[in-house]
Design a protein around this motif. Sequence first.
Motif, PDB file in Angstrom:
ATOM      1  N   LEU A   1       0.853  -1.181   0.000  1.00 62.28           N
ATOM      2  CA  LEU A   1       0.000   0.000   0.000  1.00 62.28           C
ATOM      3  C   LEU A   1       0.891   1.233   0.000  1.00 62.28           C
ATOM      4  CD1 LEU A   1      -2.840   1.239   0.170  1.00 62.28           C
ATOM      5  CD2 LEU A   1      -2.634   1.131   2.659  1.00 62.28           C
ATOM      6  N   ASN A   2       0.883   1.972  -1.106  1.00 65.98           N
ATOM      7  CA  ASN A   2       1.660   3.200  -1.234  1.00 65.98           C
ATOM      8  C   ASN A   2       0.761   4.396  -0.903  1.00 65.98           C
ATOM      9  OD1 ASN A   2       3.887   1.714  -2.275  1.00 65.98           O
ATOM     10  ND2 ASN A   2       2.904   1.705  -4.286  1.00 65.98           N
ATOM     11  N   ILE A   3       1.099   5.121   0.159  1.00 65.68           N
ATOM     12  CA  ILE A   3       0.309   6.278   0.579  1.00 65.68           C
ATOM     13  C   ILE A   3       1.108   7.535   0.263  1.00 65.68           C
ATOM     14  CG2 ILE A   3      -0.896   7.403   2.486  1.00 65.68           C
ATOM     15  CD1 ILE A   3      -1.145   4.726   3.850  1.00 65.68           C
ATOM     16  N   HIS A   4       0.592   8.351  -0.632  1.00 68.82           N
ATOM     17  CA  HIS A   4       1.273   9.552  -1.103  1.00 68.82           C
ATOM     18  C   HIS A   4       0.744  10.793  -0.399  1.00 68.82           C
ATOM     19  CE1 HIS A   4       3.041   7.319  -4.535  1.00 68.82           C
ATOM     20  NE2 HIS A   4       1.896   6.652  -4.503  1.00 68.82           N
ATOM     21  N   GLN A   5       1.514  11.860  -0.522  1.00 67.53           N
ATOM     22  CA  GLN A   5       1.151  13.182   0.003  1.00 67.53           C
ATOM     23  C   GLN A   5       1.083  13.186   1.531  1.00 67.53           C
ATOM     24  OE1 GLN A   5      -2.418  14.480  -2.026  1.00 67.53           O
ATOM     25  NE2 GLN A   5      -1.493  14.280  -4.051  1.00 67.53           N
TER      26      GLN A   5
ATOM     27  N   LEU B   1     -10.623   0.008   1.003  1.00 72.17           N
ATOM     28  CA  LEU B   1      -9.699   1.123   0.781  1.00 72.17           C
ATOM     29  C   LEU B   1     -10.379   2.253   0.020  1.00 72.17           C
ATOM     30  CD1 LEU B   1      -6.450  -0.859  -0.133  1.00 72.17           C
ATOM     31  CD2 LEU B   1      -6.795   0.574   1.886  1.00 72.17           C
ATOM     32  N   LYS B   2     -11.267   1.890  -0.892  1.00 65.73           N
ATOM     33  CA  LYS B   2     -11.985   2.917  -1.648  1.00 65.73           C
ATOM     34  C   LYS B   2     -12.933   3.719  -0.744  1.00 65.73           C
ATOM     35  CE  LYS B   2     -11.814   0.675  -6.178  1.00 65.73           C
ATOM     36  NZ  LYS B   2     -12.588   0.048  -7.286  1.00 65.73           N
ATOM     37  N   GLN B   3     -13.386   3.087   0.345  1.00 67.28           N
ATOM     38  CA  GLN B   3     -14.303   3.752   1.265  1.00 67.28           C
ATOM     39  C   GLN B   3     -13.586   4.369   2.467  1.00 67.28           C
ATOM     40  OE1 GLN B   3     -17.563   4.074   0.538  1.00 67.28           O
ATOM     41  NE2 GLN B   3     -17.159   2.954  -1.367  1.00 67.28           N
ATOM     42  N   TRP B   4     -12.300   4.118   2.626  1.00 62.75           N
ATOM     43  CA  TRP B   4     -11.547   4.591   3.776  1.00 62.75           C
ATOM     44  C   TRP B   4     -11.483   6.122   3.744  1.00 62.75           C
ATOM     45  CZ3 TRP B   4      -5.628   3.459   4.722  1.00 62.75           C
ATOM     46  CH2 TRP B   4      -5.306   3.796   6.043  1.00 62.75           C
ATOM     47  N   SER B   5     -11.980   6.750   4.785  1.00 60.30           N
ATOM     48  CA  SER B   5     -12.092   8.208   4.809  1.00 60.30           C
ATOM     49  C   SER B   5     -10.740   8.910   4.920  1.00 60.30           C
ATOM     50  CB  SER B   5     -12.994   8.650   5.967  1.00 60.30           C
ATOM     51  OG  SER B   5     -12.492   8.160   7.203  1.00 60.30           O
ATOM     52  N   ALA B   6      -9.686   8.178   5.320  1.00 53.38           N
ATOM     53  CA  ALA B   6      -8.377   8.803   5.507  1.00 53.38           C
ATOM     54  C   ALA B   6      -7.634   9.003   4.193  1.00 53.38           C
ATOM     55  CB  ALA B   6      -7.523   7.963   6.453  1.00 53.38           C
ATOM     56  N   VAL B   7      -8.041   8.304   3.150  1.00 54.86           N
ATOM     57  CA  VAL B   7      -7.285   8.360   1.903  1.00 54.86           C
ATOM     58  C   VAL B   7      -8.226   8.491   0.706  1.00 54.86           C
ATOM     59  CG1 VAL B   7      -5.419   6.952   2.852  1.00 54.86           C
ATOM     60  CG2 VAL B   7      -7.272   5.855   1.570  1.00 54.86           C
ATOM     61  N   GLN B   8      -7.629   8.869  -0.397  1.00 59.13           N
ATOM     62  CA  GLN B   8      -8.332   8.898  -1.678  1.00 59.13           C
ATOM     63  C   GLN B   8      -7.720   7.814  -2.562  1.00 59.13           C
ATOM     64  OE1 GLN B   8      -7.686  12.374  -4.070  1.00 59.13           O
ATOM     65  NE2 GLN B   8      -9.486  12.011  -5.341  1.00 59.13           N
ATOM     66  N   PHE B   9      -8.543   6.861  -2.997  1.00 57.31           N
ATOM     67  CA  PHE B   9      -8.057   5.737  -3.812  1.00 57.31           C
ATOM     68  C   PHE B   9      -7.580   6.256  -5.168  1.00 57.31           C
ATOM     69  CE2 PHE B   9      -8.366   2.053  -6.580  1.00 57.31           C
ATOM     70  CZ  PHE B   9      -7.883   1.030  -5.774  1.00 57.31           C
ATOM     71  N   VAL B  10      -6.406   5.752  -5.616  1.00 59.09           N
ATOM     72  CA  VAL B  10      -5.847   6.173  -6.906  1.00 59.09           C
ATOM     73  C   VAL B  10      -5.886   5.042  -7.921  1.00 59.09           C
ATOM     74  CG1 VAL B  10      -3.818   7.068  -8.108  1.00 59.09           C
ATOM     75  CG2 VAL B  10      -4.363   7.884  -5.811  1.00 59.09           C
ATOM     76  N   SER B  11      -5.182   3.932  -7.639  1.00 57.48           N
ATOM     77  CA  SER B  11      -5.127   2.847  -8.618  1.00 57.48           C
ATOM     78  C   SER B  11      -4.514   1.601  -8.008  1.00 57.48           C
ATOM     79  CB  SER B  11      -4.302   3.260  -9.842  1.00 57.48           C
ATOM     80  OG  SER B  11      -2.946   3.460  -9.464  1.00 57.48           O
ATOM     81  N   THR B  12      -4.697   0.473  -8.704  1.00 56.93           N
ATOM     82  CA  THR B  12      -3.976  -0.761  -8.405  1.00 56.93           C
ATOM     83  C   THR B  12      -2.932  -0.971  -9.482  1.00 56.93           C
ATOM     84  OG1 THR B  12      -5.575  -2.080  -9.648  1.00 56.93           O
ATOM     85  CG2 THR B  12      -5.960  -1.844  -7.295  1.00 56.93           C
TER      86      THR B  12
ATOM     87  N   GLU C   1       0.349  -3.960  -5.789  1.00 56.02           N
ATOM     88  CA  GLU C   1       0.527  -2.607  -5.271  1.00 56.02           C
ATOM     89  C   GLU C   1      -0.748  -1.800  -5.442  1.00 56.02           C
ATOM     90  OE1 GLU C   1       4.100  -0.238  -5.735  1.00 56.02           O
ATOM     91  OE2 GLU C   1       5.014  -1.903  -6.832  1.00 56.02           O
ATOM     92  N   ILE C   2      -1.028  -0.986  -4.448  1.00 55.98           N
ATOM     93  CA  ILE C   2      -2.175  -0.075  -4.504  1.00 55.98           C
ATOM     94  C   ILE C   2      -1.699   1.317  -4.105  1.00 55.98           C
ATOM     95  CG2 ILE C   2      -4.419   0.492  -3.498  1.00 55.98           C
ATOM     96  CD1 ILE C   2      -4.963  -2.436  -3.158  1.00 55.98           C
TER      97      ILE C   2
END
Length: 386
Positions: A284-288, A339-350, A356-357
């Motif tokens: 899981l790659n979390i950016h920004q 992950l798409k519903q997780w309020s802490a992040v904005q889903f980008v891609s797989t 990797e996500i």
Amino acid sequence: MRSFNLLFVIMSLLVVQQVQSADSAVMPESFFTVTLPYDAALQPVQQGNSLGKNDLLSTQTQKGMKILLMRLTGRTQLITSKIGRDYIKNAKNWRASYNIKPRVEDGVAVGKNIELHFDIKRLKKAFSEQHIKLWAVNQRPKTLVMGTFVQQGRLEKLNQEILDYRVDVDYRDIPKQLGLPIAIPEERAQWVFPVEPNPSDSKVQEILVSANQPNLLSFKLVSVANGKYELSWYLFALNGSILAQNESVGFDRQVLMRNMFENVMHQYVKLSAVQNIRQNHLYLNIHQVAFGDQINQLEEELKQQQPMIRKVNLVSLQAGKVQFDVEYQGDYQTVVNWLKQWSAVQFVSTLSNQQEIDVNVRYEFFEPQLKFKAQPVTEPENQKVY
């Protein structure tokens, strides 16, 4: 637009793999039938006479077993191992039946073929007892093949039309025999050559996206002096990276090309093994990411998703990006949906075949916490790896 098309192709390939995954252990019965030429005139002359019927049958059965082992496992090491040599030496003991049939080209009989049927149940049982792993059909990615043949300084792009009449360099039967799906371009406008400098990643991506294929095999066969041939090739992934490459020299062009396709299969088998080992893992790659406290909060949120998420490990930390190794149980798509519903992040891609996500931090989720003693995340002199 090109990056969007690339993502669309990746996602469509993943969907196909998910649909097929439930049937991964099934090996088609047709894989246990091998067809070879059966013409005594084509065999070496021994003591002034062509091989007898029994000798020819035995020889072709052993050749058929060698092809069968490679087709079922994709492992070149098995062929040269003691177990593999025993299977080849005693190939007739594993043969269930055979048929002699006319070999027809353009509606005209031009010779004979032998159709060898090997005993499916006995072989599967023996493979299981000897821990010989079969290479599942759904793990065999289709390969776009761009070949070139250079003779007397003239370069020929081997598209479908050229291969139909250049039987001397027609390689299509080799991957067919090995159970390796391929695609060959009809047009010759865009072509990748295995020469220096290497083609750019973007060019390979564009070609694969337009052809809707996951891998590209580019080879160049050159006729040199004294009847020798040089073969160089590259195997590219969907992102343009090089998976494998090689150069070889020999007098038999068909042998050179067979070795090339066997090496490609072996590379795919290795990739399949890695994917199987990490079957219930993803990165899981979390950016920004802007503050150190965000990392702890994100990790804690992930760990609270028991039993769906079993373990979470921080793998690397760079400026603005955090990578977690996530072990999950159950359905992969359930994790993606969460992950798409997780309020802490904005889903980008797989990416990378479900391994990797990518997501981005939602700043509004962390806004109340930023009032505390949060330290900015800065890139260390050397990347930290945990």
